[in-house]
Scaffold this active site. Sequence first.
Site, PDB file in Angstrom:
ATOM      1  N   VAL A  72       0.846  -1.188   0.000  1.00 44.09           N
ATOM      2  CA  VAL A  72       0.000   0.000   0.000  1.00 44.09           C
ATOM      3  C   VAL A  72       0.884   1.242   0.000  1.00 44.09           C
ATOM      4  CG1 VAL A  72      -1.641   1.328   1.403  1.00 44.09           C
ATOM      5  CG2 VAL A  72      -1.946  -1.137   1.122  1.00 44.09           C
ATOM      6  N   GLY A 122       1.095  14.712   5.563  1.00 41.28           N
ATOM      7  CA  GLY A 122      -0.351  14.775   5.735  1.00 41.28           C
ATOM      8  C   GLY A 122      -0.751  15.808   6.754  1.00 41.28           C
ATOM      9  N   ASP A 180      -4.942  12.426   9.182  1.00 42.22           N
ATOM     10  CA  ASP A 180      -4.733  11.575  10.352  1.00 42.22           C
ATOM     11  C   ASP A 180      -5.582  12.065  11.508  1.00 42.22           C
ATOM     12  OD1 ASP A 180      -2.565   9.621  11.860  1.00 42.22           O
ATOM     13  OD2 ASP A 180      -3.173  11.312  13.119  1.00 42.22           O
ATOM     14  N   TYR A 227      -9.492  11.935  19.613  1.00 37.27           N
ATOM     15  CA  TYR A 227      -9.462  13.364  19.275  1.00 37.27           C
ATOM     16  C   TYR A 227     -10.860  13.989  19.283  1.00 37.27           C
ATOM     17  CZ  TYR A 227      -4.756  12.331  17.410  1.00 37.27           C
ATOM     18  OH  TYR A 227      -3.461  11.935  17.246  1.00 37.27           O
ATOM     19  N   LYS A 257      -7.373   5.943  14.852  1.00 36.70           N
ATOM     20  CA  LYS A 257      -6.689   5.156  15.875  1.00 36.70           C
ATOM     21  C   LYS A 257      -7.667   4.639  16.924  1.00 36.70           C
ATOM     22  CE  LYS A 257      -2.958   8.509  15.378  1.00 36.70           C
ATOM     23  NZ  LYS A 257      -3.793   9.654  14.954  1.00 36.70           N
ATOM     24  N   HIS A 284      -3.406   3.270  19.446  1.00 34.24           N
ATOM     25  CA  HIS A 284      -2.947   4.597  19.829  1.00 34.24           C
ATOM     26  C   HIS A 284      -1.787   4.582  20.817  1.00 34.24           C
ATOM     27  CE1 HIS A 284      -4.693   8.914  19.829  1.00 34.24           C
ATOM     28  NE2 HIS A 284      -3.401   8.959  20.020  1.00 34.24           N
TER      29      HIS A 284
END
Length: 294
Positions: free
Chosen positions: A14, A20, A47, A52, A77, A110
Site C-alpha cells: 500500500v 499529511g 490523520d 481526538y 486510531k 494509539h
Amino acid sequence: MTSPAPLLKLNNGVEMPTLGLGVFQSPPEETVPAVETALKDGYRLIDTAAAYGNEKEVGEGIRRSGVDRDDIFVTTKLWLTDYGYDSALRAFDTSLAKLGLDHLDLYLLHQPVPLEPEPWVAAYKAAERLLADGRVGAIGVCNHTPGLLRTLLDRTDVVPAVNQVELHPYFIQRELRELHGELGVITQSWSPLGGINRYRTQAPNGGRSVLEEPVVTMLADQYGKTAAQVVLRWHIEHSLCAIPKSVKAHRIEENFDVFDFSLTPEEVAAIDALDTSLRSGPDPEIIRLDTFNR
C-alpha cells in the site's frame, strides 16, 4: 491513488503520502474547514483518532472537499478504553460510522499498554482480523519503543506497517528508525515541528522551539523558506512521514509547500545534531489502561 506528495510504500504494498494533515487538538468546529482546505491544497493524507473527538468532522471535511475518496489516505486510531478483541472491532465500526466511510486506509493502536498486555495484544489481533477482511488497507501502532515492538511481534502475526511516534529534531529516535528499517516499518512523526516542547512545559525539552534554532533559521534564509518548511523537509529527507497539525489556512498551505527544494546530507546532519535524546511525550513503557484517566 494519486497524490501531489511523494509516496511511501508500506510493507504490504500500500502507498501512503509522505506528508499529511494531523488533527490532534483541532476543535471539531475548526476541523471541517481545516480538512477541506488541506485537501484542496493538495494534501492526500488525513490523520485523526477516536480520542481526538473529531472523526465526524474529518469525514465532513472530506466530503466537502470534493476530492475523490479513493485519492485520500485516511488514518484513525483505537483508544485504550476499547482495547480487547471484541471491543476493538466494535470501536472500529464506531469510528467508521463517524467518519462516514466504508473502509480505512490505516488503523493504528494509539498506545502500547505493556503493564496490561492482554488487552493490548488482543486489540492488535482484532486489527489483524480487519486487515484480513479487507476493511483496512494497512494496520500499525503508535508510540512503540524498540522493545515494545518486539514484544508485540512475538505475540502477533502481522508486522505493523507504520509506527507513529514523537519525532522532531530534538528527539530523532535513531535506534527506533534503524529497527524500523530492519523490519520494514514506516516511521510516522507526530509533533514533527516540535510543538510538544512548547505546550508541555514540564517536559525535559519544555519551552524550547525547534523553529528558533540558528541552524534551522539559517537554512530557512538560505532557501527562502520558513523554519517550519525546513523542518518538514528534514523529515522528508529522512524518508519519514510527517503529519503537522494546523487549523489556519495559510499554515496548512505553507506546510505543504516543501517539495520544490531539498536539503543536503550535511544540512540534514546539522539538524540531526540538535537531538537531545529526551522524550517530551508520555513514557510508553509505563502506560496502563487508565493512565490518561488519572
